[in-house]
Design a protein around this motif. Structure first.
Motif, mmCIF file in Angstrom:
data_model
loop_
_atom_site.group_PDB
_atom_site.id
_atom_site.type_symbol
_atom_site.label_atom_id
_atom_site.label_comp_id
_atom_site.label_asym_id
_atom_site.label_seq_id
_atom_site.Cartn_x
_atom_site.Cartn_y
_atom_site.Cartn_z
ATOM 1 N N GLU A 220 0.817 -1.212 0.000
ATOM 2 C CA GLU A 220 0.000 0.000 0.000
ATOM 3 C C GLU A 220 0.853 1.265 0.000
ATOM 4 O O GLU A 220 0.477 2.273 -0.600
ATOM 5 C CB GLU A 220 -0.940 -0.003 1.206
ATOM 6 C CG GLU A 220 -2.120 -0.954 1.070
ATOM 7 C CD GLU A 220 -3.100 -0.533 -0.015
ATOM 8 O OE1 GLU A 220 -3.270 0.681 -0.262
ATOM 9 O OE2 GLU A 220 -3.714 -1.429 -0.625
ATOM 10 N N LEU A 353 -7.162 1.329 5.940
ATOM 11 C CA LEU A 353 -7.883 0.166 6.434
ATOM 12 C C LEU A 353 -7.966 -0.888 5.339
ATOM 13 O O LEU A 353 -8.526 -0.642 4.272
ATOM 14 C CB LEU A 353 -9.294 0.571 6.877
ATOM 15 C CG LEU A 353 -10.198 -0.529 7.446
ATOM 16 C CD1 LEU A 353 -9.557 -1.173 8.673
ATOM 17 C CD2 LEU A 353 -11.567 0.046 7.786
ATOM 18 N N GLY A 354 -7.378 -2.069 5.583
ATOM 19 C CA GLY A 354 -7.357 -3.140 4.593
ATOM 20 C C GLY A 354 -7.651 -4.484 5.213
ATOM 21 O O GLY A 354 -8.123 -4.588 6.353
ATOM 22 N N GLY A 358 -11.773 -5.916 6.802
ATOM 23 C CA GLY A 358 -11.675 -4.472 6.937
ATOM 24 C C GLY A 358 -12.260 -3.757 5.744
ATOM 25 O O GLY A 358 -12.951 -2.734 5.883
ATOM 26 N N LEU A 359 -11.999 -4.270 4.541
ATOM 27 C CA LEU A 359 -12.576 -3.669 3.341
ATOM 28 C C LEU A 359 -14.094 -3.819 3.324
ATOM 29 O O LEU A 359 -14.818 -2.891 2.957
ATOM 30 C CB LEU A 359 -11.967 -4.317 2.091
ATOM 31 C CG LEU A 359 -10.559 -3.859 1.731
ATOM 32 C CD1 LEU A 359 -10.017 -4.710 0.573
ATOM 33 C CD2 LEU A 359 -10.556 -2.394 1.334
ATOM 34 N N GLY A 362 -15.372 -1.364 5.792
ATOM 35 C CA GLY A 362 -15.108 -0.001 5.363
ATOM 36 C C GLY A 362 -15.965 0.456 4.210
ATOM 37 O O GLY A 362 -16.390 1.619 4.145
ATOM 38 N N GLU A 363 -16.232 -0.448 3.270
ATOM 39 C CA GLU A 363 -17.049 -0.068 2.117
ATOM 40 C C GLU A 363 -18.460 0.332 2.536
ATOM 41 O O GLU A 363 -19.120 1.107 1.854
ATOM 42 C CB GLU A 363 -17.086 -1.218 1.115
ATOM 43 C CG GLU A 363 -15.767 -1.381 0.361
ATOM 44 C CD GLU A 363 -15.676 -2.686 -0.397
ATOM 45 O OE1 GLU A 363 -16.649 -3.489 -0.338
ATOM 46 O OE2 GLU A 363 -14.644 -2.915 -1.054
ATOM 47 N N LEU A 366 -17.490 3.237 6.418
ATOM 48 C CA LEU A 366 -16.349 4.137 6.583
ATOM 49 C C LEU A 366 -16.728 5.482 7.219
ATOM 50 O O LEU A 366 -16.006 5.956 8.111
ATOM 51 C CB LEU A 366 -15.643 4.356 5.246
ATOM 52 C CG LEU A 366 -14.344 5.165 5.311
ATOM 53 C CD1 LEU A 366 -13.330 4.486 6.233
ATOM 54 C CD2 LEU A 366 -13.745 5.331 3.916
ATOM 55 N N GLU A 388 -8.465 6.089 5.115
ATOM 56 C CA GLU A 388 -8.793 5.658 3.761
ATOM 57 C C GLU A 388 -8.862 4.141 3.701
ATOM 58 O O GLU A 388 -8.335 3.443 4.575
ATOM 59 C CB GLU A 388 -7.737 6.154 2.764
ATOM 60 C CG GLU A 388 -7.435 7.644 2.850
ATOM 61 C CD GLU A 388 -8.584 8.518 2.402
ATOM 62 O OE1 GLU A 388 -9.458 8.003 1.680
ATOM 63 O OE2 GLU A 388 -8.626 9.704 2.790
ATOM 64 N N LEU A 389 -9.461 3.628 2.635
ATOM 65 C CA LEU A 389 -9.509 2.190 2.401
ATOM 66 C C LEU A 389 -8.330 1.751 1.546
ATOM 67 O O LEU A 389 -7.858 2.505 0.687
ATOM 68 C CB LEU A 389 -10.815 1.791 1.706
ATOM 69 C CG LEU A 389 -12.106 1.955 2.498
ATOM 70 C CD1 LEU A 389 -13.291 1.429 1.684
ATOM 71 C CD2 LEU A 389 -12.032 1.240 3.836
ATOM 72 N N CYS A 390 -7.865 0.554 1.771
ATOM 73 C CA CYS A 390 -6.843 -0.084 0.935
ATOM 74 C C CYS A 390 -7.297 -0.054 -0.524
ATOM 75 O O CYS A 390 -8.467 -0.310 -0.824
ATOM 76 C CB CYS A 390 -6.661 -1.524 1.422
ATOM 77 S SG CYS A 390 -5.775 -2.615 0.303
ATOM 78 N N ARG A 391 -6.398 0.270 -1.433
ATOM 79 C CA ARG A 391 -6.737 0.383 -2.857
ATOM 80 C C ARG A 391 -6.393 -0.869 -3.662
ATOM 81 O O ARG A 391 -6.745 -0.968 -4.833
ATOM 82 C CB ARG A 391 -6.005 1.576 -3.477
ATOM 83 C CG ARG A 391 -6.456 2.921 -2.934
ATOM 84 C CD ARG A 391 -5.700 4.056 -3.573
ATOM 85 N NE ARG A 391 -6.008 5.334 -2.931
ATOM 86 C CZ ARG A 391 -5.333 6.459 -3.156
ATOM 87 N NH1 ARG A 391 -4.310 6.460 -4.011
ATOM 88 N NH2 ARG A 391 -5.662 7.571 -2.526
#
Length: 439
Positions: A220, A353-354, A358-359, A362-363, A366, A388-391
């Motif tokens: 990340e 956040l990953g 977590g994703l 978060g989605e 968040l 932020e969320l993991c990309r």
């Protein structure tokens, strides 16, 4: 001058063979360091022109051209088009050649072993998965899965094993930074497992092992949500919970590489029992296993629907019941409080956040996670950070594991290919879901 003794320039001392060797070593090391700087810039930020490389590295244009020419001749770097310059000839762009070699990364999770093969552009070319049924898997079985997965993705992608630069493996727990890469994973029941030695007995491909949260953090920070900041915390929430702390651009490991065990910080004194054996750990409240267990208890012993942990967690998020809503609201509260602790402790510019759980949280939640964090964190450090969320998606841990051998290549400024590797035969048709992902 006495006959037979050469007068040296450094105060009259005779130059010995050791002096010459030391000078050669120094020049060679300096050249390798300069190659490392250039190769790292090209890989992380390319395509770049020679002019841009000179500006960003403070190396002379002559040095840049000379070293880049070497790497092009070796096939490590290649031209990738051109851009117009101010009044002059177009500038040729350079990138690391995707097919120079291949990287394999593996994520040893609580429910499965996942192995992926990438080219040097980090495009995923092959994938194999093997389920783990036991909460405390036998290290020998995990080793077999990893070696079979390594052979399977090499075969599936149709690449020469000798072109694989390394095999990165991400695991739970603490990894001793020794040749044997001894793993201490209390939640898995692993106490001093020499995983590195066990893997090297089955392959000649270089093996690199690290904690899963740290590999997620590296990925990340290099080409995900952490790019552009120097101080960050990358949080992994899956079945378990961990974090990678980055201070001034460098991952903080602690005295013996166990820093970042965020999931085993106490969130409730005398609270729920965690898989590690202690009471009140954050992981017992926000890790997927803990969340599902809390729902089961609140739902009069009836578990969430789903054949495995990930599908059950997804069903819980979709459930339209007061019980599910209450458990999820509490989970968001615990997670926000846990993130606030990270903000107060480390003053990061960004919290990422990953992890698959977590994703998923978060989605959907968040904004609520940010709100709870703001309530529990000190005002000034919270105002200085973003959440932020993991990309890179739910497979980012395996991708991060693949960056372990790439980091070695970058640090060495490019190294000769390893000899043809020895890998165990591939099993019959493991679960494979190949896809393409570019950074």
């Amino acid at each position: 001058m006495v006959h037979g003794v050469k007068q040296a320039a450094d105060g009259g001392r005779e130059r010995t063979a050791a002096d010459v060797d030391a000078r050669r070593t120094t020049v060679r090391d300096m050249r390798r360091a300069n190659r490392s700087v250039l190769l790292t810039r090209i890989w992380l930020d390319g395509p770049l022109s020679r002019h841009e490389l000179g500006q960003s590295t403070a190396l002379s244009l002559a040095s840049v051209s000379n070293l880049v020419g070497e790497m092009i001749a070796e096939g490590l770097v290649e031209e990738a088009g051109s851009v117009e310059s101010d009044g002059g000839r177009p500038r040729v762009l350079l990138r690391v050649a995707p097919g120079y070699g291949y990287l394999v990364g593996a994520d040893v999770g609580e429910t499965r072993v996942q192995v992926e093969l990438f080219d040097l552009a980090m495009t995923a070319l092959a994938k194999a998965e093997y389920p783990i049924a036991s909460a405390e898997p036998d290290p020998r079985q995990v080793t077999d899965h990893l070696l079979h997965g390594l052979a399977a993705v090499i075969e599936q992608a149709g690449v020469d094993p000798g072109a694989v630069l390394g095999f990165g493996v991400a695991v739970s727990g603490t990894v001793e930074r020794t040749a044997d890469a001894v793993v201490h994973a209390q939640t898995l029941g692993w106490d001093g497992v020499p995983l590195g030695a066990m893997l090297r007995a089955g392959t000649d491909i270089p093996v690199h092992i690290d904690n899963g949260a740290k590999t997620l953090g590296q990925a990340e920070m290099w080409f995900g949500a952490g790019r552009g900041v120097r101080h960050a915390v990358v949080a992994l929430v899956g079945s378990g919970v961990g974090a990678c702390v980055v201070a001034d651009g460098v991952g903080y490991r602690g005295a013996h590489s166990s820093a970042g065990e965020w999931g085993h910080t106490t969130i409730v004194y005398g609270g729920r029992r965690c898989r590690c054996g202690n009471l009140g750990c954050l992981e017992a409240y926000v890790g997927a296993e803990g969340v599902l267990d809390r729902f089961r208890q609140a739902n009069r012993g009836r578990p969430a629907a789903g054949g495995d942990e990930e599908s059950a967690f997804a069903e819980l998020l979709r459930a339209n019941s007061r019980t599910a809503a209450k458990v999820l609201d509490e989970t968001v509260g615990y997670l926000g409080a846990g993130v606030a602790n990270l903000v107060n402790l480390f003053n990061p510019e960004r919290v990422v956040l990953g992890g698959w759980a977590g994703l998923a949280l978060g989605e959907r939640y968040l904004p609520q996670i940010r709100e709870v964090t703001a309530r529990h964190a000190l005002r000034q450090p919270y105002a200085q950070t973003s959440i932020e969320l993991c990309r890179l998606g739910p497979d980012a841990v395996a991708m991060g594991a693949a960056t372990l051998p790439m980091a070695r290549l970058l640090r060495d400024g490019g190294v000769p290919r390893e000899p043809a590797a020895r890998v165990v035969p591939a099993p019959a048709r493991p679960v494979r879901r190949p896809r393409s992902r570019t950074r």
